[in-house]
Design a protein around this motif. Structure first.
Motif, PDB file in Angstrom:
ATOM      1  N   LEU A  56      10.735   4.607  -1.455  1.00 19.48           N
ATOM      2  CA  LEU A  56      10.259   3.230  -1.575  1.00 19.48           C
ATOM      3  C   LEU A  56      11.262   2.244  -0.972  1.00 19.48           C
ATOM      4  CD1 LEU A  56       8.782   3.378  -5.179  1.00 19.48           C
ATOM      5  CD2 LEU A  56       7.490   3.026  -3.071  1.00 19.48           C
ATOM      6  N   HIS A  57      12.548   2.511  -1.135  1.00 20.10           N
ATOM      7  CA  HIS A  57      13.560   1.669  -0.484  1.00 20.10           C
ATOM      8  C   HIS A  57      13.356   1.654   1.025  1.00 20.10           C
ATOM      9  CE1 HIS A  57      16.742   1.994  -3.961  1.00 20.10           C
ATOM     10  NE2 HIS A  57      15.708   1.256  -4.281  1.00 20.10           N
TER      11      HIS A  57
ATOM     12  N   GLY B 221       0.799  -1.223   0.000  1.00 23.57           N
ATOM     13  CA  GLY B 221       0.000   0.000   0.000  1.00 23.57           C
ATOM     14  C   GLY B 221       0.826   1.263   0.000  1.00 23.57           C
ATOM     15  N   ALA B 222       2.111   1.155   0.359  1.00 24.96           N
ATOM     16  CA  ALA B 222       2.968   2.347   0.381  1.00 24.96           C
ATOM     17  C   ALA B 222       3.341   2.810  -1.020  1.00 24.96           C
ATOM     18  CB  ALA B 222       4.232   2.054   1.185  1.00 24.96           C
ATOM     19  N   VAL B 223       3.228   1.944  -2.023  1.00 23.47           N
ATOM     20  CA  VAL B 223       3.625   2.313  -3.388  1.00 23.47           C
ATOM     21  C   VAL B 223       2.758   3.454  -3.899  1.00 23.47           C
ATOM     22  CG1 VAL B 223       3.835   1.509  -5.767  1.00 23.47           C
ATOM     23  CG2 VAL B 223       4.497   0.001  -3.888  1.00 23.47           C
ATOM     24  N   SER B 224       1.433   3.280  -3.851  1.00 28.27           N
ATOM     25  CA  SER B 224       0.549   4.354  -4.309  1.00 28.27           C
ATOM     26  C   SER B 224       0.590   5.545  -3.359  1.00 28.27           C
ATOM     27  CB  SER B 224      -0.888   3.834  -4.453  1.00 28.27           C
ATOM     28  OG  SER B 224      -1.374   3.333  -3.225  1.00 28.27           O
TER      29      SER B 224
ATOM     30  N   GLN C 177       5.206  14.011 -13.543  1.00 27.92           N
ATOM     31  CA  GLN C 177       4.741  14.630 -12.309  1.00 27.92           C
ATOM     32  C   GLN C 177       5.905  15.202 -11.521  1.00 27.92           C
ATOM     33  OE1 GLN C 177       1.790  12.339 -10.072  1.00 27.92           O
ATOM     34  NE2 GLN C 177       1.742  10.907 -11.767  1.00 27.92           N
ATOM     35  N   PHE C 178       7.050  14.521 -11.517  1.00 26.74           N
ATOM     36  CA  PHE C 178       8.252  15.002 -10.849  1.00 26.74           C
ATOM     37  C   PHE C 178       9.432  14.188 -11.350  1.00 26.74           C
ATOM     38  CE2 PHE C 178       5.412  12.679  -7.939  1.00 26.74           C
ATOM     39  CZ  PHE C 178       6.042  11.447  -7.922  1.00 26.74           C
ATOM     40  N   GLN C 179      10.598  14.723 -11.168  1.00 24.78           N
ATOM     41  CA  GLN C 179      11.810  14.054 -11.607  1.00 24.78           C
ATOM     42  C   GLN C 179      12.250  13.015 -10.580  1.00 24.78           C
ATOM     43  OE1 GLN C 179      13.170  14.664 -14.653  1.00 24.78           O
ATOM     44  NE2 GLN C 179      11.403  16.001 -14.993  1.00 24.78           N
ATOM     45  N   MET C 180      13.141  12.116 -11.011  1.00 23.16           N
ATOM     46  CA  MET C 180      13.661  11.093 -10.117  1.00 23.16           C
ATOM     47  C   MET C 180      15.176  11.103 -10.136  1.00 23.16           C
ATOM     48  SD  MET C 180      11.256   7.747 -10.486  1.00 23.16           S
ATOM     49  CE  MET C 180      12.257   6.966  -9.227  1.00 23.16           C
ATOM     50  N   GLU C 181      15.760  10.805  -8.986  1.00 22.90           N
ATOM     51  CA  GLU C 181      17.197  10.686  -8.879  1.00 22.90           C
ATOM     52  C   GLU C 181      17.567   9.214  -8.700  1.00 22.90           C
ATOM     53  OE1 GLU C 181      18.254  13.055  -5.564  1.00 22.90           O
ATOM     54  OE2 GLU C 181      17.599  14.938  -6.459  1.00 22.90           O
ATOM     55  N   GLY C 182      18.731   8.826  -9.180  1.00 18.70           N
ATOM     56  CA  GLY C 182      19.200   7.457  -8.982  1.00 18.70           C
ATOM     57  C   GLY C 182      19.546   7.221  -7.511  1.00 18.70           C
ATOM     58  N   ARG C 183      19.315   6.008  -7.054  1.00 19.26           N
ATOM     59  CA  ARG C 183      19.602   5.689  -5.655  1.00 19.26           C
ATOM     60  C   ARG C 183      20.014   4.229  -5.561  1.00 19.26           C
ATOM     61  NH1 ARG C 183      20.781   8.173  -0.728  1.00 19.26           N
ATOM     62  NH2 ARG C 183      20.107   6.836   0.979  1.00 19.26           N
ATOM     63  N   SER C 184      21.172   3.990  -4.982  1.00 19.74           N
ATOM     64  CA  SER C 184      21.649   2.636  -4.792  1.00 19.74           C
ATOM     65  C   SER C 184      20.900   1.967  -3.642  1.00 19.74           C
ATOM     66  CB  SER C 184      23.150   2.650  -4.488  1.00 19.74           C
ATOM     67  OG  SER C 184      23.578   1.413  -3.968  1.00 19.74           O
ATOM     68  N   ILE C 185      20.560   0.690  -3.818  1.00 19.74           N
ATOM     69  CA  ILE C 185      19.877  -0.053  -2.755  1.00 19.74           C
ATOM     70  C   ILE C 185      20.749  -0.120  -1.507  1.00 19.74           C
ATOM     71  CG2 ILE C 185      19.059  -2.348  -2.067  1.00 19.74           C
ATOM     72  CD1 ILE C 185      18.032  -2.729  -4.898  1.00 19.74           C
ATOM     73  N   TRP C 186      22.050  -0.314  -1.707  1.00 17.26           N
ATOM     74  CA  TRP C 186      22.935  -0.461  -0.550  1.00 17.26           C
ATOM     75  C   TRP C 186      23.064   0.844   0.214  1.00 17.26           C
ATOM     76  CZ3 TRP C 186      22.947  -5.175   0.477  1.00 17.26           C
ATOM     77  CH2 TRP C 186      22.976  -6.140  -0.534  1.00 17.26           C
TER      78      TRP C 186
ATOM     79  N   SER D 236      10.588  -0.997  -6.559  1.00 18.31           N
ATOM     80  CA  SER D 236      11.040   0.387  -6.421  1.00 18.31           C
ATOM     81  C   SER D 236      11.773   0.861  -7.669  1.00 18.31           C
ATOM     82  CB  SER D 236      11.963   0.520  -5.208  1.00 18.31           C
ATOM     83  OG  SER D 236      11.320   0.100  -4.034  1.00 18.31           O
ATOM     84  N   SER D 237      12.530  -0.044  -8.282  1.00 20.11           N
ATOM     85  CA  SER D 237      13.278   0.335  -9.484  1.00 20.11           C
ATOM     86  C   SER D 237      12.362   0.568 -10.682  1.00 20.11           C
ATOM     87  CB  SER D 237      14.307  -0.745  -9.822  1.00 20.11           C
ATOM     88  OG  SER D 237      13.657  -1.965 -10.172  1.00 20.11           O
ATOM     89  N   LEU D 238      11.124   0.072 -10.614  1.00 20.46           N
ATOM     90  CA  LEU D 238      10.168   0.243 -11.717  1.00 20.46           C
ATOM     91  C   LEU D 238       9.293   1.477 -11.548  1.00 20.46           C
ATOM     92  CD1 LEU D 238       8.958  -3.478 -12.056  1.00 20.46           C
ATOM     93  CD2 LEU D 238      10.809  -2.347 -13.300  1.00 20.46           C
ATOM     94  N   SER D 239       9.471   2.196 -10.436  1.00 22.49           N
ATOM     95  CA  SER D 239       8.583   3.333 -10.154  1.00 22.49           C
ATOM     96  C   SER D 239       8.725   4.445 -11.185  1.00 22.49           C
ATOM     97  CB  SER D 239       8.869   3.883  -8.755  1.00 22.49           C
ATOM     98  OG  SER D 239      10.230   4.272  -8.638  1.00 22.49           O
ATOM     99  N   ARG D 240       9.871   4.497 -11.867  1.00 22.01           N
ATOM    100  CA  ARG D 240      10.055   5.562 -12.869  1.00 22.01           C
ATOM    101  C   ARG D 240       9.027   5.462 -13.993  1.00 22.01           C
ATOM    102  NH1 ARG D 240      14.015   1.772 -13.572  1.00 22.01           N
ATOM    103  NH2 ARG D 240      14.229   0.832 -15.676  1.00 22.01           N
ATOM    104  N   PHE D 241       8.535   4.243 -14.274  1.00 17.40           N
ATOM    105  CA  PHE D 241       7.537   4.089 -15.324  1.00 17.40           C
ATOM    106  C   PHE D 241       6.190   4.678 -14.896  1.00 17.40           C
ATOM    107  CE2 PHE D 241      10.462   0.455 -16.046  1.00 17.40           C
ATOM    108  CZ  PHE D 241      10.951   0.861 -17.289  1.00 17.40           C
ATOM    109  N   VAL D 242       5.868   4.558 -13.597  1.00 17.27           N
ATOM    110  CA  VAL D 242       4.626   5.141 -13.087  1.00 17.27           C
ATOM    111  C   VAL D 242       4.710   6.654 -13.118  1.00 17.27           C
ATOM    112  CG1 VAL D 242       3.099   5.310 -11.081  1.00 17.27           C
ATOM    113  CG2 VAL D 242       4.225   3.138 -11.625  1.00 17.27           C
TER     114      VAL D 242
END
Length: 508
Positions: free
Chosen positions: A106-107, A71-74, A229-238, A375-381
């Protein structure tokens, strides 16, 4: 230890397949606005009729845990909570997304959900008998004060001022009173035939969060703002893992609050997440950052609502008293399989119960892994044009609302509440306090009325509600919560005045 004895059964052919598929399906269902964990578990109960007891319970338990996290995704991406348990996640999760930190948010969500979920399951495994006795001590008076403790959070929940938060919360409590009196059966505020059944939480939740967002996207598209809607920045999981594990206060506070609230029958993940968020904000050295994209707010609320999952099953397994609405549906699935809660459940059906607990523990790790991949697929949304996103969200909102009770009245109520909220948000009001009032209003009212019926047979209303160890502890927490909220508000105002006197720009 019995868990280790039966753990290999979790990884048998059918069980591991159900575990993996259930986690993925639960995350997808949870990310859809209006599909609450309770609805998801209820929808899948018919699929367990022809399964053996172990496989059926694994499916329901995994769906329960993963929909709460999903539920946190939306909530983060489109400012609409997938379930009531994710309301607090919106407060800082969506501002982080708008600041280009959607993947990071999301991470934090899935990492903290996994950690909190593991703690909740460990509580279920090791402390079921003593904690079940504690759950039995919560009667109407104690549950009334739990609801009041939740009400003390309203003033500082997402609004631009405490006064506006209290007004919005009071409006939510009034909405919760529409319908029939739960004790006397008399009508209250029913000025239309569409309100005879009252206002359910899911239509209200979808309307107050989804419809303003749809109207905002339509307005932006009409003005020609049709890009991302807004830009995204890259983020390493680690990087996210290291940061998350360093937030010991938020993780531990959220997990403990979630585990404790889960033990209280009927409280649910929404109260756990909101209380954890509020307490983390109060213990923070910079409470003014909350609501503007503070990662600790996401970590505390998500670790709490998943820690609640395991502990809510403690009273259910040992006493047959569910700790949340979803646990109540899960109890139905337990009974359908011919398993009856009680002390004998862990001895007569040890193989089923311990395999289920092992699967629930493994599910927390799986939802963390699959969630990080999502989380890595959120850029498509985020890249979907606003006019298309508005249409998709509107369809999901109407479908989700209608599917709860198959009532057209719920759809009308949802649209009216949402449209009204869209205009009120322009004046600094937030939907969070309204929803919290709708959730806590019935809990406070029903337990107050039950307590007033029980009290004359004892020592009277005052001793019944104001004596007893648990009552006094909860009253003390209420007073401390109110006092600290006032102190924090005055402190923030004094900082603003000091900034203005120093010639700086006042904080927003």
């Amino acid at each position: 230890m019995e868990l280790l004895t039966y753990l290999p059964q979790v990884f048998s052919g059918v069980n591991i397949l159900i575990l993996v598929l259930g986690t993925i399906i639960g995350l997808l269902l949870g990310s859809m606005p209006g599909v609450s964990p309770t609805m998801a578990v209820a929808l899948l109960i018919p699929f367990t009729f022809h399964m053996d007891s172990t496989a059926g319970l694994i499916l329901l338990g995994v769906i329960y845990a993963s929909t709460v996290a999903g539920g946190a995704v939306s909530a983060i991406l489109i400012n609409i909570p997938g379930a009531p348990a994710n309301i607090a996640t919106i407060l800082d999760g969506h501002p982080m997304a708008r600041n280009g930190r959607a993947t990071e948010a999301l991470h934090y969500c899935f990492i903290s959900s996994g950690i909190g979920g593991i703690l909740g399951v460990l509580v279920l495994i090791f402390f079921t008998p003593p904690l079940a006795e504690l759950a039995l001590r919560f009667g109407p008076s104690e549950l009334f004060w739990v609801a009041i403790l939740g009400v003390t959070v309203i003033g500082s929940l997402g609004s631009t001022s405490v006064l506006k938060g209290l007004i919005a919360g009071a409006f939510g409590i009034w909405i919760s009173l529409i319908g029939f009196n739960p004790i006397l059966g008399t009508e209250r505020f029913v000025f239309s035939g569409h309100l005879q059944g009252g206002i359910s939480i899911v239509p209200a939740l979808i309307g107050l969060f989804a419809i303003p967002q749809v109207l905002y996207m339509v307005e932006s598209a009409w003005r020609g703002q049709t890009g991302e809607q807004f830009q995204m920045e890259g983020r390493s999981i680690w990087q996210s893992v290291r940061y998350n594990l360093r937030r010991v206060r938020s993780l531990s506070l959220g997990s403990v609050v979630g585990a404790v609230v889960g033990l209280i029958p009927g409280a649910g993940g929404q109260i756990a997440g909101l209380l954890a968020y509020d307490q983390d904000k109060k213990f923070s050295g910079h409470p003014e950052k909350y609501g503007k994209g503070e990662p600790d707010g996401v970590i505390a609320s998500e670790s709490a609502n998943n820690a609640m999952v395991g502990s809510s099953l403690v009273p259910m397994f040992s006493l047959g008293i569910p700790g949340s609405p979803t646990a109540a549906v899960l109890l139905g699935g337990l009974l359908i399989q011919g398993l009856f809660p009680g002390p004998d459940l862990f001895t007569q059906h040890a193989s089923v119960v311990w395999t289920f607990l092992g699967a629930l523990l493994c599910a927390q790790i799986l939802l963390m892994v699959f969630g990080l991949y999502i989380s890595s697929l959120s850029r498509f949304v985020i890249g979907i044009p606003k006019e298309y996103m508005a249409g998709a969200v509107a369809v999901l909102a109407i479908f989700g609302t209608y599917s709860v009770q198959h009532s057209f009245s719920d759809v009308l109520v949802m649209l009216v509440l949402g449209t009204g909220m869209y205009f009120f948000m322009r004046y600094g009001f937030s939907p969070g306090p309204v929803v919290l009032g709708i959730i806590l209003g019935p809990i406070a009212e029903e337990n107050l009325l039950q307590g007033l019926i029980i009290a004359p047979a004892l020592d009277g209303p005052m001793p019944y509600f104001f004596t007893g160890t648990i009552n006094l502890i909860l009253i003390g927490l209420c007073v401390m919560s109110i006092g600290y909220s006032i102190y924090s508000e005055l402190k923030i105002r004094s900082r603003r005045r000091a900034g203005e006197r120093a010639g700086g720009a006042p904080e927003a």
